[in-house]
Design a protein around this motif. Sequence first.
Motif, short mmCIF file in Angstrom:
data_model
loop_
_atom_site.label_atom_id
_atom_site.label_comp_id
_atom_site.label_asym_id
_atom_site.label_seq_id
_atom_site.Cartn_x
_atom_site.Cartn_y
_atom_site.Cartn_z
N ASP A 8 56.22 4.82 41.72
CA ASP A 8 55.69 4.67 40.36
C ASP A 8 55.23 3.23 40.13
OD1 ASP A 8 56.37 7.34 39.66
OD2 ASP A 8 58.41 6.71 39.11
N LEU A 9 56.00 2.29 40.61
CA LEU A 9 55.67 0.88 40.45
C LEU A 9 54.40 0.53 41.22
CD1 LEU A 9 56.76 -1.73 39.16
CD2 LEU A 9 58.08 -2.10 41.23
N ALA A 38 65.50 -4.89 39.70
CA ALA A 38 64.52 -4.81 38.62
C ALA A 38 64.62 -3.47 37.90
CB ALA A 38 63.11 -5.02 39.16
N PHE A 39 64.77 -2.38 38.65
CA PHE A 39 64.91 -1.07 38.03
C PHE A 39 66.23 -0.93 37.28
CE2 PHE A 39 61.61 0.84 41.00
CZ PHE A 39 60.67 0.98 39.99
N GLU A 40 67.28 -1.56 37.76
CA GLU A 40 68.56 -1.52 37.06
C GLU A 40 68.45 -2.26 35.73
OE1 GLU A 40 73.24 -2.83 37.57
OE2 GLU A 40 71.94 -2.87 39.32
N THR A 41 67.79 -3.41 35.74
CA THR A 41 67.57 -4.16 34.50
C THR A 41 66.75 -3.33 33.52
OG1 THR A 41 67.68 -6.27 35.66
CG2 THR A 41 66.56 -6.27 33.53
N ALA A 42 65.71 -2.69 34.02
CA ALA A 42 64.87 -1.84 33.17
C ALA A 42 65.69 -0.68 32.60
CB ALA A 42 63.68 -1.32 33.96
N GLY A 43 66.50 -0.05 33.44
CA GLY A 43 67.32 1.07 32.99
C GLY A 43 68.33 0.65 31.93
N ASN A 44 68.95 -0.50 32.13
CA ASN A 44 69.91 -1.00 31.14
C ASN A 44 69.23 -1.31 29.81
OD1 ASN A 44 72.03 -0.80 32.94
ND2 ASN A 44 71.88 -2.92 33.61
N THR A 45 68.03 -1.86 29.88
CA THR A 45 67.27 -2.15 28.66
C THR A 45 66.94 -0.85 27.93
OG1 THR A 45 66.32 -4.13 29.68
CG2 THR A 45 65.17 -3.23 27.75
N ILE A 46 66.45 0.12 28.66
CA ILE A 46 66.10 1.42 28.07
C ILE A 46 67.33 2.09 27.48
CG2 ILE A 46 65.31 3.75 28.64
CD1 ILE A 46 63.34 2.35 30.64
N ASP A 47 68.43 2.10 28.21
CA ASP A 47 69.66 2.71 27.71
C ASP A 47 70.15 2.00 26.45
OD1 ASP A 47 69.61 4.54 29.76
OD2 ASP A 47 71.20 3.58 30.93
N GLY A 48 69.98 0.68 26.41
CA GLY A 48 70.41 -0.07 25.23
C GLY A 48 69.68 0.36 23.97
N TYR A 49 68.41 0.63 24.10
CA TYR A 49 67.63 1.08 22.94
C TYR A 49 67.86 2.56 22.64
CZ TYR A 49 64.87 -3.22 22.55
OH TYR A 49 64.48 -4.51 22.35
N ALA A 71 57.02 -0.87 33.42
CA ALA A 71 56.56 -2.09 32.76
C ALA A 71 57.66 -3.15 32.71
CB ALA A 71 56.07 -1.76 31.35
N ILE A 72 58.88 -2.73 32.39
CA ILE A 72 59.99 -3.69 32.30
C ILE A 72 60.37 -4.22 33.68
CG2 ILE A 72 62.43 -3.92 31.66
CD1 ILE A 72 61.81 -1.79 29.44
N ALA A 73 60.45 -3.34 34.67
CA ALA A 73 60.78 -3.79 36.04
C ALA A 73 59.71 -4.72 36.58
CB ALA A 73 60.93 -2.57 36.95
N ARG A 74 58.46 -4.38 36.35
CA ARG A 74 57.35 -5.22 36.83
C ARG A 74 57.43 -6.61 36.21
NH1 ARG A 74 51.05 -3.77 35.65
NH2 ARG A 74 50.09 -5.21 37.13
N VAL A 87 52.93 -9.23 30.78
CA VAL A 87 53.72 -9.57 29.58
C VAL A 87 53.37 -8.62 28.45
CG1 VAL A 87 54.16 -11.35 27.84
CG2 VAL A 87 53.97 -11.98 30.25
N ARG A 88 52.09 -8.32 28.28
CA ARG A 88 51.66 -7.40 27.23
C ARG A 88 52.26 -6.01 27.43
NH1 ARG A 88 46.54 -8.06 27.78
NH2 ARG A 88 46.27 -6.30 29.18
N ASP A 89 52.23 -5.51 28.68
CA ASP A 89 52.85 -4.20 28.98
C ASP A 89 54.35 -4.21 28.67
OD1 ASP A 89 50.46 -3.11 29.77
OD2 ASP A 89 50.90 -3.15 31.92
N TYR A 90 55.01 -5.30 29.02
CA TYR A 90 56.45 -5.45 28.78
C TYR A 90 56.74 -5.41 27.27
CZ TYR A 90 60.96 -7.89 28.44
OH TYR A 90 62.25 -8.25 28.14
N LYS A 91 55.99 -6.19 26.50
CA LYS A 91 56.21 -6.23 25.05
C LYS A 91 55.87 -4.88 24.41
CE LYS A 91 55.66 -11.18 24.42
NZ LYS A 91 54.86 -12.25 23.80
N ASP A 92 54.84 -4.23 24.90
CA ASP A 92 54.49 -2.90 24.39
C ASP A 92 55.62 -1.90 24.67
OD1 ASP A 92 52.07 -3.87 23.48
OD2 ASP A 92 50.88 -2.98 25.11
N ALA A 93 56.23 -2.01 25.85
CA ALA A 93 57.34 -1.12 26.19
C ALA A 93 58.52 -1.36 25.26
CB ALA A 93 57.75 -1.32 27.65
N LEU A 94 58.84 -2.61 24.99
CA LEU A 94 59.95 -2.91 24.10
C LEU A 94 59.67 -2.42 22.67
CD1 LEU A 94 61.10 -6.48 25.20
CD2 LEU A 94 61.99 -4.26 25.90
N THR A 95 58.44 -2.57 22.22
CA THR A 95 58.07 -2.08 20.90
C THR A 95 58.21 -0.56 20.83
OG1 THR A 95 56.56 -3.93 20.55
CG2 THR A 95 56.21 -1.98 19.19
#
Length: 141
Positions: A8-9, A38-49, A71-74, A87-95
């Motif tokens: 996917d990445l 990177a995927f673990e960080t992304a997963g933790n972020t997603i789970d947090g939200y 986007a978060i892992a990248r 950075v734009r993709d990352y911020k869009d994902a967080l939003t």
Amino acid sequence: MVYATLADLIERAGEDEIRQVADRDDDGAPDSDVIAAAFETAGNTIDGYLGVRFQLPLTVVPANVRGWAVAIARYHLHRDGAPDYVVRDYKDALTALQQAARGLQALPGLDGIAPAQSSTGTIRVDGPAPVFSAEKLEGWL
């Protein structure tokens, strides 16, 4: 939880970019432990939200969740500063994650957690006795 794969990445960023940011031992291939972190960080972020609205772990991984994970892992793979589009993709994902957590964005295939409801349907207020009451103000009115 891991919501995306290396394939996917690579599909999103291209093999050259992933090799540049994830080949920390200079052997010409992305390091699996770097990708996993990177995927673990992304997963933790997603789970947090999403954990405030959905039962974790997610039983189904919708396409938008997979995209957010990529986007978060990248973004986290670019440790020396990510290009503006990353950075734009990352911020869009967080939003989008914030919107999903508030119920403003649907996640196909997932049922949200039902909000807690009052058992009696009445309102109750506890607090100290009022300082001014009708009896104490008698004669002042």
